[in-house]
Design a protein around this motif. Structure first.
Motif, PDB file in Angstrom:
ATOM      1  N   SER A 248      41.389  38.499  48.717  1.00 28.80           N
ATOM      2  CA  SER A 248      40.077  39.070  49.013  1.00 28.80           C
ATOM      3  C   SER A 248      38.959  38.403  48.213  1.00 28.80           C
ATOM      4  O   SER A 248      37.781  38.585  48.514  1.00 28.80           O
ATOM      5  CB  SER A 248      40.084  40.577  48.734  1.00 28.80           C
ATOM      6  OG  SER A 248      40.415  40.837  47.387  1.00 28.80           O
ATOM      7  N   LEU A 249      39.324  37.602  47.192  1.00 25.72           N
ATOM      8  CA  LEU A 249      38.328  36.846  46.433  1.00 25.72           C
ATOM      9  C   LEU A 249      38.347  35.361  46.784  1.00 25.72           C
ATOM     10  O   LEU A 249      37.692  34.553  46.124  1.00 25.72           O
ATOM     11  CB  LEU A 249      38.585  37.003  44.923  1.00 25.72           C
ATOM     12  CG  LEU A 249      38.365  38.390  44.324  1.00 25.72           C
ATOM     13  CD1 LEU A 249      38.782  38.406  42.858  1.00 25.72           C
ATOM     14  CD2 LEU A 249      36.923  38.830  44.462  1.00 25.72           C
ATOM     15  N   LYS A 252      34.917  33.547  47.255  1.00 25.22           N
ATOM     16  CA  LYS A 252      33.822  34.064  46.434  1.00 25.22           C
ATOM     17  C   LYS A 252      33.362  33.092  45.346  1.00 25.22           C
ATOM     18  O   LYS A 252      32.326  33.323  44.725  1.00 25.22           O
ATOM     19  CB  LYS A 252      34.242  35.387  45.767  1.00 25.22           C
ATOM     20  CG  LYS A 252      34.686  36.479  46.731  1.00 25.22           C
ATOM     21  CD  LYS A 252      33.575  36.895  47.658  1.00 25.22           C
ATOM     22  CE  LYS A 252      34.033  38.048  48.548  1.00 25.22           C
ATOM     23  NZ  LYS A 252      33.048  38.406  49.564  1.00 25.22           N
ATOM     24  N   ASP A 268      31.017  36.310  40.481  1.00 26.55           N
ATOM     25  CA  ASP A 268      30.947  35.089  41.283  1.00 26.55           C
ATOM     26  C   ASP A 268      29.705  34.271  40.939  1.00 26.55           C
ATOM     27  O   ASP A 268      28.871  34.686  40.125  1.00 26.55           O
ATOM     28  CB  ASP A 268      31.038  35.388  42.787  1.00 26.55           C
ATOM     29  CG  ASP A 268      29.789  36.046  43.362  1.00 26.55           C
ATOM     30  OD1 ASP A 268      28.751  36.091  42.677  1.00 26.55           O
ATOM     31  OD2 ASP A 268      29.847  36.518  44.510  1.00 26.55           O
ATOM     32  N   TYR A 274      32.585  42.181  40.988  1.00 23.60           N
ATOM     33  CA  TYR A 274      33.608  42.937  41.700  1.00 23.60           C
ATOM     34  C   TYR A 274      34.517  43.610  40.674  1.00 23.60           C
ATOM     35  O   TYR A 274      34.790  43.054  39.607  1.00 23.60           O
ATOM     36  CB  TYR A 274      34.440  42.013  42.602  1.00 23.60           C
ATOM     37  CG  TYR A 274      33.592  41.255  43.602  1.00 23.60           C
ATOM     38  CD1 TYR A 274      33.424  41.726  44.892  1.00 23.60           C
ATOM     39  CD2 TYR A 274      32.932  40.076  43.240  1.00 23.60           C
ATOM     40  CE1 TYR A 274      32.633  41.042  45.812  1.00 23.60           C
ATOM     41  CE2 TYR A 274      32.130  39.399  44.141  1.00 23.60           C
ATOM     42  CZ  TYR A 274      31.988  39.878  45.426  1.00 23.60           C
ATOM     43  OH  TYR A 274      31.194  39.217  46.328  1.00 23.60           O
ATOM     44  N   SER A 275      34.987  44.827  41.000  1.00 29.26           N
ATOM     45  CA  SER A 275      35.888  45.546  40.093  1.00 29.26           C
ATOM     46  C   SER A 275      37.046  46.133  40.877  1.00 29.26           C
ATOM     47  O   SER A 275      36.937  46.382  42.078  1.00 29.26           O
ATOM     48  CB  SER A 275      35.132  46.650  39.343  1.00 29.26           C
ATOM     49  OG  SER A 275      34.657  47.637  40.242  1.00 29.26           O
ATOM     50  N   TRP A 276      38.158  46.367  40.195  1.00 34.15           N
ATOM     51  CA  TRP A 276      39.321  46.977  40.836  1.00 34.15           C
ATOM     52  C   TRP A 276      40.272  47.516  39.769  1.00 34.15           C
ATOM     53  O   TRP A 276      40.163  47.194  38.591  1.00 34.15           O
ATOM     54  CB  TRP A 276      40.037  46.000  41.758  1.00 34.15           C
ATOM     55  CG  TRP A 276      40.689  44.819  41.100  1.00 34.15           C
ATOM     56  CD1 TRP A 276      41.999  44.684  40.721  1.00 34.15           C
ATOM     57  CD2 TRP A 276      40.056  43.567  40.745  1.00 34.15           C
ATOM     58  NE1 TRP A 276      42.226  43.449  40.157  1.00 34.15           N
ATOM     59  CE2 TRP A 276      41.054  42.744  40.167  1.00 34.15           C
ATOM     60  CE3 TRP A 276      38.760  43.067  40.873  1.00 34.15           C
ATOM     61  CZ2 TRP A 276      40.787  41.454  39.712  1.00 34.15           C
ATOM     62  CZ3 TRP A 276      38.493  41.783  40.411  1.00 34.15           C
ATOM     63  CH2 TRP A 276      39.497  40.997  39.844  1.00 34.15           C
ATOM     64  N   THR A 299      41.871  46.691  45.671  1.00 31.77           N
ATOM     65  CA  THR A 299      41.336  45.377  46.017  1.00 31.77           C
ATOM     66  C   THR A 299      39.929  45.249  45.446  1.00 31.77           C
ATOM     67  O   THR A 299      39.196  46.237  45.349  1.00 31.77           O
ATOM     68  CB  THR A 299      41.291  45.158  47.543  1.00 31.77           C
ATOM     69  OG1 THR A 299      40.544  46.214  48.145  1.00 31.77           O
ATOM     70  CG2 THR A 299      42.689  45.120  48.124  1.00 31.77           C
ATOM     71  N   PRO A 300      39.522  44.041  45.044  1.00 29.62           N
ATOM     72  CA  PRO A 300      38.201  43.829  44.448  1.00 29.62           C
ATOM     73  C   PRO A 300      37.080  44.369  45.331  1.00 29.62           C
ATOM     74  O   PRO A 300      37.014  44.082  46.524  1.00 29.62           O
ATOM     75  CB  PRO A 300      38.131  42.306  44.310  1.00 29.62           C
ATOM     76  CG  PRO A 300      39.563  41.888  44.139  1.00 29.62           C
ATOM     77  CD  PRO A 300      40.336  42.804  45.028  1.00 29.62           C
ATOM     78  N   THR A 301      36.182  45.170  44.713  1.00 31.37           N
ATOM     79  CA  THR A 301      35.098  45.847  45.431  1.00 31.37           C
ATOM     80  C   THR A 301      33.774  45.573  44.735  1.00 31.37           C
ATOM     81  O   THR A 301      33.684  45.637  43.504  1.00 31.37           O
ATOM     82  CB  THR A 301      35.367  47.366  45.469  1.00 31.37           C
ATOM     83  OG1 THR A 301      36.640  47.593  46.093  1.00 31.37           O
ATOM     84  CG2 THR A 301      34.286  48.084  46.267  1.00 31.37           C
ATOM     85  N   LEU A 302      32.740  45.259  45.513  1.00 29.02           N
ATOM     86  CA  LEU A 302      31.431  44.896  44.961  1.00 29.02           C
ATOM     87  C   LEU A 302      30.779  46.078  44.254  1.00 29.02           C
ATOM     88  O   LEU A 302      30.718  47.186  44.792  1.00 29.02           O
ATOM     89  CB  LEU A 302      30.517  44.411  46.084  1.00 29.02           C
ATOM     90  CG  LEU A 302      29.082  44.035  45.695  1.00 29.02           C
ATOM     91  CD1 LEU A 302      29.079  42.810  44.791  1.00 29.02           C
ATOM     92  CD2 LEU A 302      28.254  43.775  46.953  1.00 29.02           C
ATOM     93  N   SER A 304      27.519  47.590  43.527  1.00 31.08           N
ATOM     94  CA  SER A 304      26.195  47.418  44.122  1.00 31.08           C
ATOM     95  C   SER A 304      25.120  48.253  43.453  1.00 31.08           C
ATOM     96  O   SER A 304      23.927  48.025  43.652  1.00 31.08           O
ATOM     97  CB  SER A 304      26.236  47.764  45.615  1.00 31.08           C
ATOM     98  OG  SER A 304      26.680  49.094  45.791  1.00 31.08           O
TER      99      SER A 304
END
Length: 887
Positions: A248-249, A252, A268, A274-276, A299-302, A304
């Protein structure tokens, strides 16, 4: 009778007893093998036994066989699988043994990775293909060789399909490592890590609790270890023995990573974070609706929600994960924290809930450039080289006199005008490296991690910085010039400027390694790793009870794409050979050779100027009168160049010219170094000399690939080496045509649009002049400059042109980079126009930034209409902007 024989009989029996219809089964595309118990899983295989079932990849990325093998190995139940694979003996179904999971791993890969002889032997006897490569570009035999699984190697070599690549891992670790049975053991000798550094090289390695992340120079992130709390970031939620890329990265271009105990951060090159992992106590910085009730993000999540008034604050430049909290530094030096607030380690007074769920700015501090977070304290480094600390004062963690806990970041005193350039925290201590090369430390010293013998009541901890002197005057070595450092829980790893590694501190898990020891030196455990056994070290890493080193120089992601074109022979227009060999000819590209090597450029130009006569140029002035030269001639309208070296060295030299990287083994250092020196390729010559102990890390040149490729934009290069002309619309007058001379190779490399046009069966692939009647000269020039060397223009209008044409050509990275540059260039006069562009071309980060900036302007409805371009916006966008004031 074997397990699958029983399953097969059960399936046939049931098929006769019930009118089995495979089409009536539930949709397998949504199947999750992990949701079944093993016994239930067997029943499902019996019921759905058909090709489609075994071809299916489930929601975790597994095939039926890769999942089943892992589960049986976990339960030590491989014997039940041992008799045979009768189901697959039929040649019609044998290919099912080689269906890969989402990591490209076949069942045989999985058996080899887990060092399981039983399954390896069963699959080889069933004629599973031993030559298939996974996503790491490794065959099962490659993996077995790299991990030194001798019994597995013997089994695999009995297969007719056995293949091995010429690949060597250059990453080693020691300390508390995970075994093939997913247990922990202490290992003080260097153990080779399964990592294909032909593709990329580590630039950072971070350790959490029983897991680790590797960041490569190509911006990819790999994880391994235990998958609890989703902390490995993988779609496939199972423990991972060897480093595996987080898909998923994948696109990036990550430039920084950091691990807490059970969570991770990744930053990035666009400044997005991104954190997980474990999201409890707000350590992931995500909104509640994202976390859900379980508070696990696998899974890595932005991230925001960064509450800023300045749009540039949202461009994050540095990250750090503590054990259960996190920190971000913005481009203007602002610091944001979130997660557990225990011991007031977030930089503000203790919170009612005991944690901060979303990023919050730490007020009243100067601009910062580095942050290092531990379990109970945090350290900041400002832009002037001053160090600030806050959190728990236990064991002198803060490096300044204080009692209990102190939430306010306060500068510590080094008793002199020192400028600190790097900080790193262990569990209860901190080390800091100054610009002048001095190493300081403070905090806990119970294991000698501050380089001083731990004496009860005297030197178990230090509450103010002390100069770490243990590396100042080692017997027979003298003072160590420190190039870099890394810190574990209770130990320190030092990389000298000469590529030597020194470790001191806690060694109970073997994390200080074996090598030359200095017993009794200040009463601490100090070890010099003997790099002469395997090669000189480029980078060091540490975390927890682990130490890791890399013997690999940096790659460049752009170079890896160029290397693919060298190997494919596509667009090749020059041939190379070695002295005395007319049999083996290597196809290459004139423009690459010319841009990367001045002497080859000179020879090619000379030959093109005098096409009927062979040419040569001298490449050295030898004292022994053995003058070397490279020569050329034109045969069948193609330039042939002969180089005085061996075929192996020529191949390695070309690989470096295309990728800026080559594995440097001892046997080739002298010859490759001599050739690169004679041809004026300075960085490669320096790398060879570094590995030959003739140069220091400090003097190693950085990658020159993109800088060299910028030359091909020059009209001088274009006039000589271009092989295609694009006819476009003139920017001045749309009725006039303009043209741009370019290179098919780079156009193909950068754009999927050109890739289809030039690499397929279209008529344009054979043409030297191509019509692009709907494209402007300015747009195409911006696009081609990106294709040549990833260059982004400095003018905001040109960036907009690049964004638009990148959208048309589906070049997502160019589009993202253009948007990022626009963000830094736009002002109030351009913001409405840019917002319109961001909505038209679906650039979500840019539209969010524009809205944030519009909201911060705090204007009235009356002067809102005075913003340039506002009146030209579509009505729905006008309303959206007008409503911002009320939100």
């Amino acid at each position: 009778m074997g397990l699958f024989s029983k399953i097969f009989e059960s399936y046939i029996s049931r098929a006769y007893r019930t009118q089995y219809n495979p089409n009536s089964s539930s949709n397998l595309s949504d199947v999750n093998f992990e949701s079944f118990g093993v016994s239930t899983f067997y029943q499902k295989i019996c019921f759905y036994l058909d090709e489609e079932f075994f071809k299916k990849v489930d929601s975790n990325g597994d095939t039926a066989l890769t999942y089943l093998i892992v589960e049986l190995i976990k339960s030590s139940n491989s014997q039940s699988f041992k008799t045979d694979l009768k189901l697959f003996n039929n040649s019609k179904y044998r290919y099912l043994l080689d269906i890969p999971n989402s990591f490209g791993e076949t069942p045989l890969h999985v058996a080899v990775i887990t060092n399981n002889k039983s399954f390896t032997e069963i699959l080889v006897k069933a004629n599973a293909n031993v030559g298939i490569k996974d996503n790491r570009n490794l065959t099962p035999l490659d993996i077995a060789i790299m991990l030194d699984y001798q019994d597995i190697i013997k089994i695999l070599e009995t297969s007719e399909t056995a293949k091995k690549s010429d690949i060597q891992s250059n990453i080693y670790n020691w300390g508390e490592i995970i075994t093939s049975e997913f247990s922990l053991k202490s290992e003080s000798k260097p153990i080779k890590i399964l990592f294909n550094d032909e593709l990329c090289s580590p630039v950072s390695i971070e350790y959490g609790q029983n897991f680790s992340l590797i960041l490569t120079d190509t911006g990819a992130v790999y994880s391994s270890g235990l998958c609890s709390y989703g902390k490995t970031g993988q779609k496939n939620k199972r423990d991972i023995l060897i480093p595996t890329q987080i898909k998923s990265l994948e696109n990036k271009r990550i430039k920084s990573i950091s691990c807490g105990s059970h969570h991770s951060l990744a930053l990035d090159d666009l400044g997005l974070v991104y954190s997980w992992g474990n999201g409890s106590n707000g350590r992931l910085g995500l909104e509640a609706h994202i976390l859900g009730e379980k508070k696990i993000v696998s899974t890595p999540t932005l991230i925001s929600m960064i509450p800023t008034t300045n749009i540039l604050d949202q461009v994050i430049t540095q990250i750090s994960a503590g054990s259960d909290n996190s920190f971000l530094i913005a481009s203007n030096g602002s610091v944001y924290s979130f997660g557990s607030a225990i011991s007031e380690k977030l930089g503000y007074e203790e919170l009612v809930l005991g944690y901060q769920a979303l990023p919050r700015k730490i007020e009243s501090i100067p601009p910062m450039k580095q942050v290092s977070a531990s379990n109970l304290h945090t350290v900041l480094l400002d832009r002037d080289g001053n160090v600030y600390t806050f959190g728990s004062t236990t064991n002198g963690r803060l490096g300044r006199p204080s009692i209990g806990k102190d939430y306010k970041p306060t500068m510590i005193d080094f008793s002199g005008e020192l400028v600190i350039k790097k900080i790193a925290t262990g569990t209860n201590f901190t080390v800091a490296l100054s610009e002048s090369g001095e190493l300081f430390g403070w905090g806990g010293n119970s294991n000698g991690q501050l380089g001083v013998e731990p004496i009860c009541g005297v030197s178990e901890s230090f509450e103010t910085p002390i100069l770490i002197k243990c590396l100042s005057n080692l017997g027979g070595i003298g003072k160590i010039n420190i190039h870099d450092l890394a810190v574990g829980s209770q130990h320190v790893v030092i990389l000298s400027d000469e590529g030597e590694v020194f470790c001191f501190g806690d060694n109970r898990k073997g994390q200080c390694g074996v090598g030359l020891s200095f017993p009794g030196y200040d009463g601490i455990s100090l070890t010099q790793f003997q790099s002469t056994q395997i090669g000189r070290v480029f980078k060091v890493y540490a975390g927890g009870n682990n130490t890791m080193i890399s013997l690999s120089s940096d790659h460049h992601v752009f170079g890896e794409e160029l290397l693919k074109l060298l190997n494919s022979n596509l667009f090749s227009d020059i041939k190379l050979k070695v002295n005395g060999s007319n049999q083996t000819i290597i196809n290459a590209h004139k423009i690459i050779l010319a841009a990367r090597c001045k002497k080859l450029d000179s020879l090619i130009r000379l030959q093109l100027k005098n096409p009927l006569q062979p040419q040569s140029i001298k490449i050295n002035d030898s004292d022994d009168n053995e003058t070397k030269a490279i020569s050329s001639e034109i045969i069948d309208n193609i330039i042939h160049i002969t180089i005085p070296t061996s075929l192996q060295i020529l191949n390695l030299f070309l690989k470096y010219l295309y990728s800026d990287h080559v594995n440097l083994t001892t046997s080739i250092l002298h010859e490759l170094g001599e050739l690169s020196h004679c041809l004026g390729v300075g960085r490669l010559s320096s790398l060879c000399n570094y590995n030959n102990n003739n140069i220091s890390l400090q003097k190693l040149p950085i990658s020159t690939l993109l800088e060299d490729l910028k030359k091909i934009q020059n009209q001088d290069f274009v006039n000589i080496y271009s092989d295609v002309q694009f006819n476009c619309i003139s920017n001045v007058d749309s009725s006039e045509n303009g043209f741009i001379k370019s290179y098919k190779l780079f156009s193909y490399l950068g754009s999927s649009y050109f890739k289809s046009m030039l690499g397929g069966s279209f008529i344009e692939s054979e043409q030297k002049e191509i019509q692009l009647n709907e494209t402007s000269v300015l747009s195409l020039r911006s696009l081609l400059n990106y294709c040549y060397c990833e260059e982004i223009p400095d003018d905001i209008n040109e960036c907009v042109e690049l964004l638009i044409i990148s959208d048309i050509h589906s070049i997502h990275r160019a589009k993202d980079l253009a948007a990022s540059k626009i963000r830094s260039l736009m002002d109030n006069d351009s913001i409405c126009y840019i917002y319109h562009i961001s909505k038209l071309y679906n650039v979500k980060p840019l539209s969010i930034w524009c809205l944030a900036q519009l909201k911060s302007i705090s204007i009235t409805n009356e002067n809102l209409k005075k913003l340039p371009y506002f009146t030209q916006l579509p009505n729905e966008l006008k309303l959206e902007i007008s409503d911002l004031k009320n939100k």
